[in-house]
Design an enzyme around this catalytic site. Structure first.
Site, PDB file in Angstrom:
ATOM      1  N   HIS A  32       0.840  -1.202   0.000  1.00 20.41           N
ATOM      2  CA  HIS A  32       0.000   0.000   0.000  1.00 20.41           C
ATOM      3  C   HIS A  32       0.869   1.244   0.000  1.00 20.41           C
ATOM      4  O   HIS A  32       1.426   1.640   1.028  1.00 20.41           O
ATOM      5  CB  HIS A  32      -0.924   0.032   1.218  1.00 20.41           C
ATOM      6  CG  HIS A  32      -1.958   1.107   1.136  1.00 20.41           C
ATOM      7  ND1 HIS A  32      -3.286   0.853   0.867  1.00 20.41           N
ATOM      8  CD2 HIS A  32      -1.872   2.458   1.281  1.00 20.41           C
ATOM      9  CE1 HIS A  32      -3.961   1.991   0.845  1.00 20.41           C
ATOM     10  NE2 HIS A  32      -3.114   2.980   1.100  1.00 20.41           N
ATOM     11  N   HIS A  34       1.564   5.102  -2.690  1.00 22.49           N
ATOM     12  CA  HIS A  34       1.007   5.950  -3.731  1.00 22.49           C
ATOM     13  C   HIS A  34       2.116   6.674  -4.487  1.00 22.49           C
ATOM     14  O   HIS A  34       3.224   6.846  -3.971  1.00 22.49           O
ATOM     15  CB  HIS A  34       0.086   7.021  -3.128  1.00 22.49           C
ATOM     16  CG  HIS A  34      -0.881   6.514  -2.119  1.00 22.49           C
ATOM     17  ND1 HIS A  34      -2.076   5.926  -2.462  1.00 22.49           N
ATOM     18  CD2 HIS A  34      -0.841   6.519  -0.753  1.00 22.49           C
ATOM     19  CE1 HIS A  34      -2.727   5.581  -1.369  1.00 22.49           C
ATOM     20  NE2 HIS A  34      -1.996   5.925  -0.319  1.00 22.49           N
ATOM     21  N   ASP A 249       2.193   3.040   3.139  1.00 22.16           N
ATOM     22  CA  ASP A 249       1.267   4.154   2.893  1.00 22.16           C
ATOM     23  C   ASP A 249       2.007   5.429   2.491  1.00 22.16           C
ATOM     24  O   ASP A 249       1.464   6.528   2.561  1.00 22.16           O
ATOM     25  CB  ASP A 249       0.360   4.429   4.096  1.00 22.16           C
ATOM     26  CG  ASP A 249      -0.844   5.294   3.734  1.00 22.16           C
ATOM     27  OD1 ASP A 249      -1.247   5.313   2.558  1.00 22.16           O
ATOM     28  OD2 ASP A 249      -1.368   5.983   4.636  1.00 22.16           O
TER      29      ASP A 249
END
Length: 296
Positions: A32, A34, A249
């Site tokens: 996870h 980005h 994250d």
């Protein structure tokens, strides 16, 4: 036209994360994270509720090398809306070591889904988090999931903890694997007996559900090193060792204080997965089964 409310200016991601104290197993996956922008090349969505700091693929790749992570799952964030171009660009540069979770419109056609699949996408994300805007439409989710099931994709569900009681019956209707983000965003200060965490444990009894034991910096109320939150991850890993995932994250969008050191987040794995066999499943075996099944 009324302007959309923006969240306050985001904090910059940690400029110099530590080298983790622990060595990760070969093939470890950040499940996870980005990429944001750079905005000059990949503009942010006009309807976004926040404007992140540029976090391009080069920064992410360098972080992964530093932390000892060899593979990754890139998750499309709401600031880019349903324009998945930045994510697809990063996946292509990852040379097979990266996969993606897209955000799509309900009217997406099969040719576009196949293009995304060829680009490395293996699932779709749905948001039910207040600060990210209007919750996903349930009928739209039904339509989208019906389209992605033939591709072997799964759904990723991101929700505020208080929404789970109302969402659970709907999620059980859907006939595909589902991955729950950030331990259901429970409040770590409320303890394992809190209703939201017990609801999450109950949902996980259904083998279609997976959960990401990341986001300790989001659910902690004690602050760094976020060990109060890692305890919940440890419970989930112990109970459901074959259906747990973990990620950094990075670059930690919408963190209001205590921007985490990603090396220190890796070190929390000593609490979350304290035995080698649990670490192997969490970081290697489980993401391989979900995202690289063709390699098994």
């Amino acid at each position: 036209m009324q302007e959309r409310t923006m969240t306050p200016e985001p904090l910059p991601f940690h400029p110099n994360p530590k080298k983790p104290d622990i060595a990760l197993p070969q093939g470890a996956c950040d499940a996870h994270c980005h990429v944001f922008g750079p905005a000059a090349r990949f503009p942010f969505a006009p309807q976004r509720t926040y404007t992140p700091i540029d976090a391009p693929k080069e920064k992410l790749f360098a972080l992964h090398r530093h932390l000892g992570l060899e593979r990754s799952i890139l998750v499309q964030a709401s600031c880019h809306g349903t324009d998945n171009a930045a994510m697809l660009d990063a996946i292509a540069a990852g040379e097979g070591r990266y996969r993606g979770i897209a955000m799509v419109e309900r009217d997406i056609d099969q040719s576009e889904l196949e293009r995304l699949h060829e680009g490395g996408v293996r699932g779709v994300r749905f948001n039910f988090v207040t600060h990210l805007g209007k919750p996903a439409d349930l009928d739209a989710i039904r339509e989208i999931t019906a389209k992605i099931i033939p591709l072997g994709w799964h759904a990723v569900v991101h929700f505020d903890a208080h929404r789970l009681e109302g969402l659970a019956p709907f999620l059980r209707e859907l006939q595909l694997p589902m991955v729950i983000d950030h331990m259901g965003r429970i409040d770590a200060s409320a303890g394992p007996e809190q209703p939201a965490f017990q609801l999450l444990l109950d949902l996980m009894q259904d083998e279609r559900f997976w959960v990401k034991v990341c986001g300790s910096e989001r659910i902690s109320r004690a602050g760094p090193p976020f060990e109060d939150a890692a305890i919940f991850g440890a419970i989930l890993v112990e109970k459901f060792p074959d259906r747990v995932l973990w990620g950094t994250d990075w670059p930690h969008p919408n963190i209001k204080k205590h921007m985490p050191d990603d090396g220190a987040l890796v070190d929390l794995l000593k609490i979350i997965a304290p035995r080698p066999e649990l670490m192997q499943k969490l970081l290697v075996d489980n993401p391989t089964r979900l995202y690289w099944p063709e390699t098994l």
